[in-house]
Design an enzyme around this catalytic site. Structure first.
Site, PDB file in Angstrom:
ATOM      1  N   SER A 155      51.308 -20.671  37.437  1.00  0.00           N
ATOM      2  CA  SER A 155      50.890 -19.375  36.904  1.00  0.00           C
ATOM      3  C   SER A 155      50.558 -19.420  35.416  1.00  0.00           C
ATOM      4  O   SER A 155      49.727 -18.642  34.942  1.00  0.00           O
ATOM      5  CB  SER A 155      51.965 -18.323  37.167  1.00  0.00           C
ATOM      6  OG  SER A 155      53.215 -18.756  36.678  1.00  0.00           O
ATOM      7  N   HIS A 205      54.276 -17.461  31.149  1.00  0.00           N
ATOM      8  CA  HIS A 205      53.046 -16.668  31.231  1.00  0.00           C
ATOM      9  C   HIS A 205      52.460 -16.413  29.848  1.00  0.00           C
ATOM     10  O   HIS A 205      51.240 -16.486  29.656  1.00  0.00           O
ATOM     11  CB  HIS A 205      53.334 -15.344  31.936  1.00  0.00           C
ATOM     12  CG  HIS A 205      53.721 -15.510  33.367  1.00  0.00           C
ATOM     13  ND1 HIS A 205      54.222 -14.477  34.135  1.00  0.00           N
ATOM     14  CD2 HIS A 205      53.695 -16.598  34.183  1.00  0.00           C
ATOM     15  CE1 HIS A 205      54.470 -14.908  35.363  1.00  0.00           C
ATOM     16  NE2 HIS A 205      54.167 -16.198  35.405  1.00  0.00           N
TER      17      HIS A 205
END
Length: 341
Positions: A155, A205
């Site tokens: 991610s 992230h």
């Protein structure tokens, strides 16, 4: 419904991912290979089939943990953790996101440039996450929440790809029902995921977003192909050499008009076009058909127009060609050089 695949038991999401990937590739005209390879690699690592089980390290050996990476200089954790996932939903949603972003980016950038970008974003996102966690430890004594955090998954790279994909977009997009400008979609997704999805890595992230911004800044300040892309093109060219050799050996080369010149403006960027009659080492462009001819020739190879002393072409008609339109003359010249009658 449960299906055993390799050493994992699938509850239907992996077959659904395979079906969706096949459908998207069937609809796509470009069939981007790097995106397909990344999806296949992540899926195979998760499934751990028998022929790879003895080769692949376990997930306990590759967790991204800043403390262990810096203490043991563990590059295995640094480089491999993005390709591991803790569950089927984790893999499924990351690979769907990779499929959507990868097809768009690889189609527009080309496979070598896209592969170079993914490698750069992976290294930068991991490095930035490492620096952020170390900085929080040094300046705010945040040891347990971030410095000793364990994380895996693709991610961080996907957040970086999202920044690159939307960097020049002036449109709006929906992020979990919230309408935001596309260029800020990654930031909105970062906040919303942190609020509503438990157990996600905020620093991972955030590191991906900052890596995407840094990548775009570096690309904006650097002119020319980046070195990693050049290296990958060289490797691809070397791997294609046997195919090119066999094609030439079997006489599978395409027929073409003989000559050293090119038609149109493309050749002027690669060749030194001569403007003077004395520079025979360069090239001169025919004003009639825009063909770039060798400086050693005084007659255009394409249409037969002659070159005068100043380097400009002027039409001299033969007695048998008087009155012929220019298009007909060009057609006859092309027929002569291609052997058609």
């Amino acid at each position: 419904m449960e299906v055993r695949i390799g050493r994992r038991v699938s509850r239907g999401m992996i077959p659904l991912l395979a079906l969706h990937t096949f459908t998207e590739y069937y609809r796509s005209n470009s069939k981007p290979p790097v995106t397909a390879a990344l999806i296949a690699a992540n899926t195979l690592i998760y499934l751990r089939p028998s022929f790879l089980h003895s080769i692949l390290p376990s997930i306990d050996q590759v967790w991204f943990n800043p403390h262990l990476i810096l203490r043991h200089k563990d590059l295995k954790r640094f480089l491999l953790s993005p390709f591991y996932h803790i569950g089927e939903p984790h893999l499924f949603y990351n690979m769907l996101s990779l499929l959507w972003k990868g097809i768009q980016l690889e189609t527009s950038m080309g496979s070598f440039e896209f592969a170079s970008m993914v490698a750069s974003l992976l290294a930068m996102s991991q490095g930035i996450t490492l620096m952020l966690s170390k900085s929080l430890l040094l300046f705010f004594d945040y040891e347990k929440p971030y410095y000793n955090e364990y994380a895996v998954g693709f991610s961080g790279v996907l957040f970086a790809m999202k920044v690159v994909l939307n960097s020049r977009s002036d449109e709006y997009t929906s992020v979990y029902g919230v309408i935001v400008p596309s260029r800020y979609a990654a930031w909105a997704e970062l906040i919303l995921i942190q609020m509503f999805v438990p157990g996600v890595s905020f620093l991972g992230h955030l590191g991906g977003i900052l890596a995407g911004i840094l990548y775009m800044r570096l690309r904006g300040n650097y002119f020319g192909s980046d070195p990693l892309s050049v290296l990958m093109r060289g490797v691809g060219s070397a791997l294609n050499w046997p195919v090119r050799f066999l094609r030439g050996l079997l006489g599978l080369r395409r027929g073409r008009i003989t000559g050293r010149g090119t038609v149109g403006g493309g050749g002027s960027r690669r060749r030194r076009v001569s403007g003077g009659g004395g520079d025979n080492g360069g090239f001169w462009r025919c004003q009639a058909c825009t063909y770039d001819n060798s400086g050693y020739l005084n007659v255009c190879e394409m249409c037969g127009t002659t070159r005068d002393g100043s380097g400009l072409a002027s039409m001299q008609w033969g007695r048998d060609l008087d009155g012929l339109p220019l298009d007909e003359l060009r057609r006859r010249r092309i027929d002569r050089f291609t052997g058609r009658r």
